[in-house]
Design an enzyme around this catalytic site. Structure first.
Site, short mmCIF file in Angstrom:
data_model
loop_
_atom_site.label_atom_id
_atom_site.label_comp_id
_atom_site.label_asym_id
_atom_site.label_seq_id
_atom_site.Cartn_x
_atom_site.Cartn_y
_atom_site.Cartn_z
N ARG A 14 0.79 -1.17 0.61
CA ARG A 14 0.08 -0.07 -0.15
C ARG A 14 0.93 1.51 -0.07
O ARG A 14 -0.02 2.27 0.59
CB ARG A 14 -0.96 0.03 1.39
N LYS B 78 2.63 12.11 -10.58
CA LYS B 78 1.77 10.86 -10.83
C LYS B 78 2.44 9.85 -11.68
O LYS B 78 3.32 9.74 -12.19
CB LYS B 78 0.99 11.82 -12.61
N GLU C 115 8.64 20.46 -23.88
CA GLU C 115 8.91 20.72 -22.70
C GLU C 115 8.97 21.59 -21.80
O GLU C 115 8.38 22.03 -20.79
CB GLU C 115 8.67 19.22 -20.94
N LYS D 59 7.05 23.65 -12.12
CA LYS D 59 6.27 22.96 -12.37
C LYS D 59 6.45 22.33 -10.66
O LYS D 59 4.62 22.04 -9.87
CB LYS D 59 6.81 21.18 -12.17
N GLU E 279 -4.22 18.14 -9.54
CA GLU E 279 -5.31 18.54 -11.00
C GLU E 279 -6.71 18.77 -10.57
O GLU E 279 -7.86 18.61 -11.57
CB GLU E 279 -5.10 17.76 -12.18
N ARG F 25 -3.10 23.12 -12.73
CA ARG F 25 -2.11 22.28 -13.00
C ARG F 25 -3.15 21.47 -14.41
O ARG F 25 -2.17 20.92 -14.71
CB ARG F 25 -2.23 21.05 -11.98
N ASN G 190 -0.92 21.36 -18.99
CA ASN G 190 -1.07 20.30 -20.15
C ASN G 190 -2.08 21.26 -21.63
O ASN G 190 -2.22 20.67 -22.67
CB ASN G 190 -2.85 19.64 -20.15
N HIS H 109 -1.51 19.77 -25.26
CA HIS H 109 -1.30 18.49 -24.92
C HIS H 109 -2.57 17.24 -25.79
O HIS H 109 -2.74 16.51 -26.32
CB HIS H 109 -1.02 17.73 -23.71
N HIS I 111 -2.34 14.52 -27.80
CA HIS I 111 -2.32 12.84 -27.34
C HIS I 111 -3.30 12.11 -28.39
O HIS I 111 -3.36 11.02 -29.41
CB HIS I 111 -3.54 12.71 -26.67
N HIS J 220 6.66 12.06 -27.78
CA HIS J 220 5.72 12.76 -26.74
C HIS J 220 5.69 14.23 -26.99
O HIS J 220 4.96 14.95 -27.29
CB HIS J 220 5.13 12.07 -25.31
N1 LIG Z 1 4.33 11.50 -14.11
C1 LIG Z 1 3.87 12.16 -15.52
O1 LIG Z 1 3.73 13.49 -15.09
C2 LIG Z 1 4.87 12.18 -17.20
C3 LIG Z 1 4.49 13.27 -17.57
C4 LIG Z 1 5.05 13.27 -19.07
C5 LIG Z 1 5.61 11.98 -19.55
N2 LIG Z 1 5.16 10.91 -18.90
C6 LIG Z 1 5.45 9.36 -19.28
O2 LIG Z 1 6.83 9.50 -19.71
C7 LIG Z 1 7.04 8.70 -20.21
C8 LIG Z 1 8.68 9.23 -21.64
O3 LIG Z 1 9.62 9.64 -20.79
P1 LIG Z 1 10.71 9.35 -21.37
O4 LIG Z 1 10.50 11.10 -23.19
O5 LIG Z 1 11.49 9.63 -20.74
O6 LIG Z 1 11.07 8.00 -21.80
P2 LIG Z 1 11.68 7.04 -21.89
O7 LIG Z 1 11.78 6.61 -21.08
O8 LIG Z 1 11.02 6.26 -23.11
O9 LIG Z 1 13.07 7.43 -22.30
C9 LIG Z 1 13.53 7.55 -23.86
C10 LIG Z 1 14.84 6.51 -24.14
O10 LIG Z 1 15.64 7.31 -23.87
C11 LIG Z 1 16.56 6.04 -23.62
N3 LIG Z 1 17.90 6.77 -22.37
C12 LIG Z 1 17.41 7.63 -20.81
N4 LIG Z 1 18.35 8.08 -20.36
C13 LIG Z 1 19.26 8.46 -21.05
C14 LIG Z 1 20.30 8.38 -21.27
N5 LIG Z 1 20.87 9.41 -20.12
N6 LIG Z 1 21.15 8.29 -22.51
C15 LIG Z 1 20.59 7.30 -23.44
N7 LIG Z 1 19.80 7.13 -23.58
C16 LIG Z 1 18.61 6.82 -21.80
C17 LIG Z 1 15.48 5.18 -22.84
O11 LIG Z 1 16.36 4.02 -22.22
C18 LIG Z 1 14.66 5.15 -23.36
O12 LIG Z 1 15.15 4.79 -24.99
C19 LIG Z 1 6.26 8.82 -21.12
O13 LIG Z 1 5.16 6.69 -21.20
C20 LIG Z 1 4.66 9.12 -20.65
O14 LIG Z 1 3.49 9.21 -20.77
C21 LIG Z 1 4.60 11.28 -17.88
#
Ligand SMILES: NC(=O)c1ccc[n+]([C@@H]2O[C@H](COP(=O)([O-])OP(=O)(O)OC[C@H]3O[C@@H](n4cnc5c(N)ncnc54)[C@H](O)[C@@H]3O)[C@@H](O)[C@H]2O)c1
Length: 360
Positions: free
Chosen positions: A120, A142, A184, A226, A236, A240, A244, A247, A251, A264
Site C-alpha cells: 500500500r 503522477k 516541455e 512545476k 489537478e 495543474r 497540458n 497536449h 494525444h 511525445h
Molecule cells: N508522470 C508524469 O507526470 C508524466 C509527464 C510526462 C510524460 N510522462 C511519461 O513519460 C514517458 C516518456 O518518458 P521519456 O520521454 O523519458 O521516455 P523513455 O523513458 O522511453 O526514454 C527515452 C529513451 O531514452 C533512453 N534513455 C534514457 N536516458 C538516457 C540517457 N541518459 N542516455 C541515453 N539514453 C537514455 C531510454 O532508454 C529510452 O530509449 C511516457 O510514458 C509518458 O507518458 C509522464
C-alpha cells in the site's frame, strides 16, 4: 560543484529536487532520503549499462538489487509491474523498502506506480536521465502504466521522497529525445513565464549545444514552475491542467499516427502551435505570439505543423475523448499570448477543425 535545491511544498509529504552535474556520484546528498535498509533500483537496458553502477556504489551497506527492463513505452505495463513485485518479494522488501527509478519517464512512471502499490505504498526516489523526465514526469507524483485499451489508464498519485537530477547524464541522450524534452521546457515559458520564454529565445543555441550552465538554468526554472503548480494543485482540480497546454492535440495526434511514430515532445510541439493558432483564430491572443512560439520550437528542430496526411475529422473525434472534457463539451488549454495560458471550457468544434485543416 554547484547544486540547486528546490522544494516541492506538500506539507509532510514535501520533498527536495536536487539539480547538478555529477549528482549520481554524490550519494552523501541523496542517501539520506532512503529511510529503510532495502533498495530496489529499476532501470532500462539503455540506461543501466551507463549509470547503474554509480548508483549501486552510493548505496554502500544497504541491501540492494537491480531490475533492468527493456527500453521504451512497451515496458510501462502491468507485466513489468509484476516483475517489480517479484523482485521486491525476492528481496524480502518490507514497508520501509525504497525503490529507485533510474531512467526516463517510462521507468519513473512504472517504478513509481509499483512503489504506490507495494504494501500500500513504499518510498521511491526519482533519478531521471532524460530531459523530459527531469523537467516534467519525475516531479509531481503522477505514476501509472498503460493497458491495451489506452495509455496511462491505471495509475496513482504517489509523490517521491526526492528527485535527483544529474544533468551530466544528458550527454548520452540521443538528439531527438533531447529535443523532445526541450519542447516541455518551452511549454513552461509559453504557459506562465514570458521572461523565461524570451530567455529561451536568446539561449536556444546554448541549449542546442547542451551548454551546462544554460541547461541548469532551463531545468531549474522548469522544475520550479512545476513544483509550484503541484504544491498549489496536487490533484489537478484547477491550475495543474494548464500544464497540458498543447497536449489534447498531441494525444490525438499520437494516437492517430500510431504510438511511436512521433515522440511525445514532438507531438506536444505541434499541439502547442495549434493551440496558439486556435487562440488567435478565436480572437483571444495575438497571432504574432503563435508565430514566435513556432519559430522558437523550430530552432530546436522540433516539428511545428501537422503531418501532410493528418485527417482533421479523425483528430477531432480523438479530441472529443479527452479526459479533460466535461459534459460532452470540448475543454482546451489555450492562451492569451506568451506566458498566459487559460482553461477554456467550451471551444467551438468548427474553430478547432479549421486549425486542423491542411494549410492551402
Ligand atoms: N508522470 C508524469 O507526470 C508524466 C509527464 C510526462 C510524460 N510522462 C511519461 O513519460 C514517458 C516518456 O518518458 P521519456 O520521454 O523519458 O521516455 P523513455 O523513458 O522511453 O526514454 C527515452 C529513451 O531514452 C533512453 N534513455 C534514457 N536516458 C538516457 C540517457 N541518459 N542516455 C541515453 N539514453 C537514455 C531510454 O532508454 C529510452 O530509449 C511516457 O510514458 C509518458 O507518458 C509522464
Amino acid at each position: 560543484m554547484s547544486i540547486v535545491e528546490l522544494d516541492v511544498a506538500l506539507g509532510e509529504r514535501r520533498y527536495p529536487i536536487w539539480i547538478g552535474a555529477g549528482l549520481l556520484d554524490e550519494a552523501e546528498l541523496w542517501r539520506g532520503a532512503i529511510r529503510g535498509r532495502q533498495v530496489l533500483i529499476v532501470s532500462d537496458e539503455h540506461v543501466a549499462p551507463l549509470y547503474l553502477e554509480r548508483v549501486r556504489a552510493g548505496l554502500k551497506a544497504l541491501t540492494h538489487e537491480a531490475l533492468v527492463l527493456g527500453a521504451g513505452e512497451s515496458s510501462k505495463s502491468i507485466e513489468s509491474t509484476n516483475r517489480i513485485f517479484d523482485a521486491l518479494a525476492a528481496l524480502g522488501a518490507n514497508r520501509d523498502a525504497t525503490i529507485i527509478a533510474l531512467g526516463g519517464g517510462v521507468i519513473g512512471d512504472l517504478a513509481g506506480f509499483a512503489a504506490a502499490c507495494w504494501m500500500r505504498g513504499v518510498d521511491f526516489l526519482q533519478m531521471p536521465t532524460t530531459l523530459l523526465a527531469m523537467v516534467d514526469s519525475s516531479v509531481g507524483g503522477k505514476t501509472g502504466v498503460n493497458l491495451a485499451a489506452g495509455k496511462n489508464l491505471v495509475g496513482a498519485f504517489h509523490q517521491p521522497r526526492a528527485v535527483v537530477i544529474d544533468t551530466a547524464t544528458l550527454a548520452t541522450l540521443p538528439k531527438r529525445e533531447y529535443a523532445a524534452g526541450v519542447a516541455e521546457i518551452v511549454k513552461y515559458g509559453a504557459i506562465g513565464d514570458a521572461e523565461f520564454f524570451a530567455w529561451l529565445e536568446s539561449h536556444a543555441d546554448a541549449l542546442n549545444t547542451r551548454d551546462a550552465q544554460a541547461l541548469a538554468h532551463a531545468i531549474a526554472t522548469s522544475c520550479r514552475q512545476k513544483a509550484g503548480v503541484v504544491a498549489r494543485d496536487e490533484r489537478e482540480r484547477g491550475e495543474r491542467a494548464l500544464l497540458n497546454f498543447g497536449h489534447t492535440f498531441a494525444h490525438a495526434l499520437e494516437a492517430e499516427s500510431g504510438y511511436g511514430a512521433l515522440l511525445h515532445g514532438e507531438a506536444v510541439a505541434i499541439g502547442m502551435v495549434l493551440a496558439a493558432r486556435l487562440s488567435a483564430a478565436l480572437g483571444r491572443a495575438p497571432s504574432a505570439d503563435a508565430a514566435r512560439l513556432s519559430a522558437l520550437l523550430a530552432r530546436f528542430d522540433l516539428p511545428t505543423a501537422l503531418p501532410a496526411d493528418a485527417d482533421p475529422d479523425a483528430l477531432l473525434s480523438r479530441m472529443r475523448l479527452d479526459k479533460k472534457n466535461l459534459s460532452g463539451r470540448l475543454r482546451l488549454i489555450l492562451w492569451r499570448g506568451i506566458g498566459q495560458a487559460e482553461i477554456v471550457p467550451d471551444v467551438d468544434a468548427d474553430a478547432i477543425r479549421a486549425v486542423l485543416a491542411p494549410a492551402i
